[in-house]
Write a protein that holds these residues in place. Structure first.
Motif, PDB file in Angstrom:
ATOM      1  N   LEU A 106       0.823  -1.214   0.000  1.00  0.00           N
ATOM      2  CA  LEU A 106       0.000   0.000   0.000  1.00  0.00           C
ATOM      3  C   LEU A 106       0.856   1.263   0.000  1.00  0.00           C
ATOM      4  CD1 LEU A 106      -2.829  -0.977   2.525  1.00  0.00           C
ATOM      5  CD2 LEU A 106      -3.057  -0.685   0.052  1.00  0.00           C
ATOM      6  N   SER A 107       1.894   1.279   0.840  1.00  0.00           N
ATOM      7  CA  SER A 107       2.719   2.493   0.939  1.00  0.00           C
ATOM      8  C   SER A 107       3.408   2.785  -0.385  1.00  0.00           C
ATOM      9  CB  SER A 107       3.751   2.346   2.056  1.00  0.00           C
ATOM     10  OG  SER A 107       4.696   1.336   1.746  1.00  0.00           O
ATOM     11  N   GLY A 108       3.860   1.735  -1.073  1.00  0.00           N
ATOM     12  CA  GLY A 108       4.512   1.940  -2.358  1.00  0.00           C
ATOM     13  C   GLY A 108       3.594   2.582  -3.374  1.00  0.00           C
ATOM     14  N   LYS A 109       2.378   2.066  -3.489  1.00  0.00           N
ATOM     15  CA  LYS A 109       1.419   2.588  -4.470  1.00  0.00           C
ATOM     16  C   LYS A 109       0.905   3.982  -4.083  1.00  0.00           C
ATOM     17  CE  LYS A 109       1.232  -1.142  -7.112  1.00  0.00           C
ATOM     18  NZ  LYS A 109       1.626  -1.132  -8.529  1.00  0.00           N
ATOM     19  N   LYS A 120       5.069   3.899   4.785  1.00  0.00           N
ATOM     20  CA  LYS A 120       4.765   2.696   5.569  1.00  0.00           C
ATOM     21  C   LYS A 120       4.609   3.027   7.050  1.00  0.00           C
ATOM     22  CE  LYS A 120       6.539  -1.958   6.439  1.00  0.00           C
ATOM     23  NZ  LYS A 120       7.652  -2.919   6.162  1.00  0.00           N
ATOM     24  N   SER A 121       5.505   3.872   7.570  1.00  0.00           N
ATOM     25  CA  SER A 121       5.432   4.229   9.002  1.00  0.00           C
ATOM     26  C   SER A 121       4.152   4.996   9.325  1.00  0.00           C
ATOM     27  CB  SER A 121       6.659   5.048   9.407  1.00  0.00           C
ATOM     28  OG  SER A 121       6.719   6.254   8.664  1.00  0.00           O
ATOM     29  N   PHE A 124       1.227   2.706   9.576  1.00  0.00           N
ATOM     30  CA  PHE A 124       1.210   2.090  10.908  1.00  0.00           C
ATOM     31  C   PHE A 124       0.574   3.051  11.923  1.00  0.00           C
ATOM     32  CE2 PHE A 124       4.627  -0.880   9.496  1.00  0.00           C
ATOM     33  CZ  PHE A 124       4.044  -2.065   9.934  1.00  0.00           C
ATOM     34  N   ASN A 125       0.921   4.354  11.810  1.00  0.00           N
ATOM     35  CA  ASN A 125       0.324   5.353  12.709  1.00  0.00           C
ATOM     36  C   ASN A 125      -1.194   5.399  12.559  1.00  0.00           C
ATOM     37  OD1 ASN A 125       2.895   6.145  13.559  1.00  0.00           O
ATOM     38  ND2 ASN A 125       3.049   7.757  12.013  1.00  0.00           N
ATOM     39  N   MET A 126      -1.676   5.289  11.327  1.00  0.00           N
ATOM     40  CA  MET A 126      -3.121   5.332  11.077  1.00  0.00           C
ATOM     41  C   MET A 126      -3.831   4.148  11.727  1.00  0.00           C
ATOM     42  SD  MET A 126      -3.047   6.463   7.062  1.00  0.00           S
ATOM     43  CE  MET A 126      -1.854   7.684   6.500  1.00  0.00           C
ATOM     44  N   VAL A 127      -3.231   2.985  11.606  1.00  0.00           N
ATOM     45  CA  VAL A 127      -3.823   1.791  12.225  1.00  0.00           C
ATOM     46  C   VAL A 127      -3.805   1.924  13.748  1.00  0.00           C
ATOM     47  CG1 VAL A 127      -3.564  -0.705  12.558  1.00  0.00           C
ATOM     48  CG2 VAL A 127      -3.282   0.299  10.285  1.00  0.00           C
ATOM     49  N   ARG A 128      -2.706   2.428  14.291  1.00  0.00           N
ATOM     50  CA  ARG A 128      -2.607   2.637  15.745  1.00  0.00           C
ATOM     51  C   ARG A 128      -3.663   3.632  16.219  1.00  0.00           C
ATOM     52  NH1 ARG A 128      -1.271   0.630  20.703  1.00  0.00           N
ATOM     53  NH2 ARG A 128      -0.688   2.331  22.107  1.00  0.00           N
ATOM     54  N   HIS A 150       0.334  16.094  16.685  1.00  0.00           N
ATOM     55  CA  HIS A 150      -0.040  15.914  18.101  1.00  0.00           C
ATOM     56  C   HIS A 150      -0.459  14.467  18.352  1.00  0.00           C
ATOM     57  CE1 HIS A 150      -0.844  20.407  18.128  1.00  0.00           C
ATOM     58  NE2 HIS A 150      -0.230  20.256  19.284  1.00  0.00           N
ATOM     59  N   LEU A 151      -1.357  13.998  17.515  1.00  0.00           N
ATOM     60  CA  LEU A 151      -1.945  12.673  17.728  1.00  0.00           C
ATOM     61  C   LEU A 151      -0.914  11.563  17.579  1.00  0.00           C
ATOM     62  CD1 LEU A 151      -5.315  13.312  15.891  1.00  0.00           C
ATOM     63  CD2 LEU A 151      -5.023  12.894  18.336  1.00  0.00           C
ATOM     64  N   ARG A 152       0.034  11.743  16.661  1.00  0.00           N
ATOM     65  CA  ARG A 152       1.081  10.730  16.492  1.00  0.00           C
ATOM     66  C   ARG A 152       1.873  10.537  17.774  1.00  0.00           C
ATOM     67  NH1 ARG A 152       3.501  12.833  11.332  1.00  0.00           N
ATOM     68  NH2 ARG A 152       5.120  13.472  12.780  1.00  0.00           N
TER      69      ARG A 152
END
Length: 393
Positions: A106-109, A120-121, A124-128, A150-152
């Motif tokens: 996904l990150s590549g596309k 990619k990182s 991961f933040n979005m899923v978290r 802030h949220l990250r």
């Protein structure tokens, strides 16, 4: 016979030059006169338009802020939705290895098509983010005030109550990301009186803050206060501590927290012909209360409570406005005996007791000190009956 020279052209030429100069002077005078008139009008025009200009600026700034907030909120909610969708897809597959594969693909596309926000990182933040904020309405309320940066920082805090605390305080006090990092590094949550309460009571207080913007003293006061910016040496008197605080009053107020306003030093109180002097007097805008602060270079003593009770009684009678809550007191001391504190029930008198550190401790030492203080405070609290919550003082 010699022909006569025609002098007309030269005569015309002779006359035309002064005429042009005269015309130029007249034009210049006309321009200067016009400029003079405009200069005489200009101050009036500027004065008349200054109010309008100020209003237009306010409109532009307000609109820009609204647009920025709207864009920020939409971006945060988009990231949350993406995180939810990826999380759902991974759970459906029920394969641990699939997670890494899907993130990489996904990150590549998405990065090629939409830019750096979909690395990619960051995926991961979005899923978290979707994991720690399962309810969209909670995140939607925060997204109008807090940026994705802030949220990250907040979503990776391990304790849900700690996350809620920093998110709500950040929203309430409008911290920038640098301030948020400083608050987390200085372990603000562990230093608040709130952290020393049972989980149920903390949850109830944070709910009030989220839904009603209502601060309590337990959210405002902390222990210990970090006063390493005062530059005090190992030995100093109370007057030295007071003078250093006044010299660094801005930094001191920042350590106290947003909402504190300095009122007076050495506030004189006359009781039965005797003069008493309160070290520092503040007002807290959100609590709508006066806050009296007494400075002690030694350990807390039982007599200190009696002194503060006297000051609070005087302030309540002579200084409080009808619409203000009762004043609060804070005794800021070098140390304290837990036995004294436990027996005196200071919170029932509206008195907060806190120590201060004039030298920064190493992070691990500070963490150990604060976690132990939280553990001891919670161990002394009576257990609340199941299904009930106690009122905070």
């Amino acid at each position: 016979m010699t022909a006569k020279k025609n002098t007309t052209p030269s005569a015309v030429k002779t006359v035309s030059q002064p005429t042009k100069k005269l015309a130029g002077r007249q034009h210049a005078q006309t321009v200067l006169a016009s400029a003079g008139e405009s200069q005489s009008i200009q101050p009036k025009a500027v004065a008349a338009s200054s109010v309008l200009l100020s209003e237009l600026r306010e409109m532009i700034v307000a609109t820009r802020q609204t647009v920025a907030q709207g864009i920020n909120s939409a971006l945060v909610m988009l990231y949350w939705q993406i995180g939810q969708r990826i999380q759902l897809d991974i759970l459906k597959q029920k394969r641990a290895s699939y997670g890494d594969e899907i993130f990489h693909a996904l990150s590549g596309k998405l990065t090629v098509e939409f830019g750096r926000g979909f690395t990619k990182s960051n995926l991961f933040n979005m899923v978290r983010c979707a994991e720690v904020f399962p309810e969209a309405k909670v995140l939607l309320a925060l997204s109008t005030q807090l940026s994705w940066t802030h949220l990250r920082r907040i979503i990776y805090l391990d304790d849900p109550l700690k996350r809620d605390f920093y998110a709500e305080m950040c929203r309430m006090e409008q911290w920038n990301t640098r301030t948020l990092n400083q608050k987390i590094q200085s372990m603000l949550f562990e230093r608040t009186a709130l952290s020393k309460k049972p989980d149920k009571l903390m949850t109830a207080e944070l709910k009030k803050l989220r839904e009603e913007d209502k601060l309590s003293p337990d959210l405002v006061f902390r222990d210990p206060y970090l006063l390493d910016f005062l530059g005090l040496k190992d030995t100093f008197a109370e007057k030295d501590l007071e003078a250093a605080i006044l010299r660094e009053i801005e930094a001191f107020i920042l350590e106290l927290g947003v909402g504190f306003c300095f009122v007076a030093r050495q506030k004189r109180m006359q009781i039965d012909g005797r003069d008493y002097y309160l070290d520092l007097l503040f007002y807290h805008r959100k609590l709508r209360r006066l806050v009296a602060i007494e400075l002690k270079v030694g350990d807390f003593d039982a007599a200190d409570k009696g002194q503060m009770d006297l000051y609070l009684g005087w302030l309540k009678r002579y200084e409080c406005d009808p619409d203000e809550a009762e004043p609060l007191g804070m005794i800021l001391c070098a140390g304290k005996s837990e036995g004294h504190v436990e027996l005196m029930d200071l919170h029932k008198s509206g008195i907060h007791l806190a120590s201060y550190l004039t030298h920064a401790l190493p992070q691990k030492q500070l963490e150990a000190k604060l976690h132990e203080a939280v553990r001891l405070a919670r161990s002394r609290l009576p257990a609340a009956p199941t299904g009930t919550t106690q009122d905070l003082p």
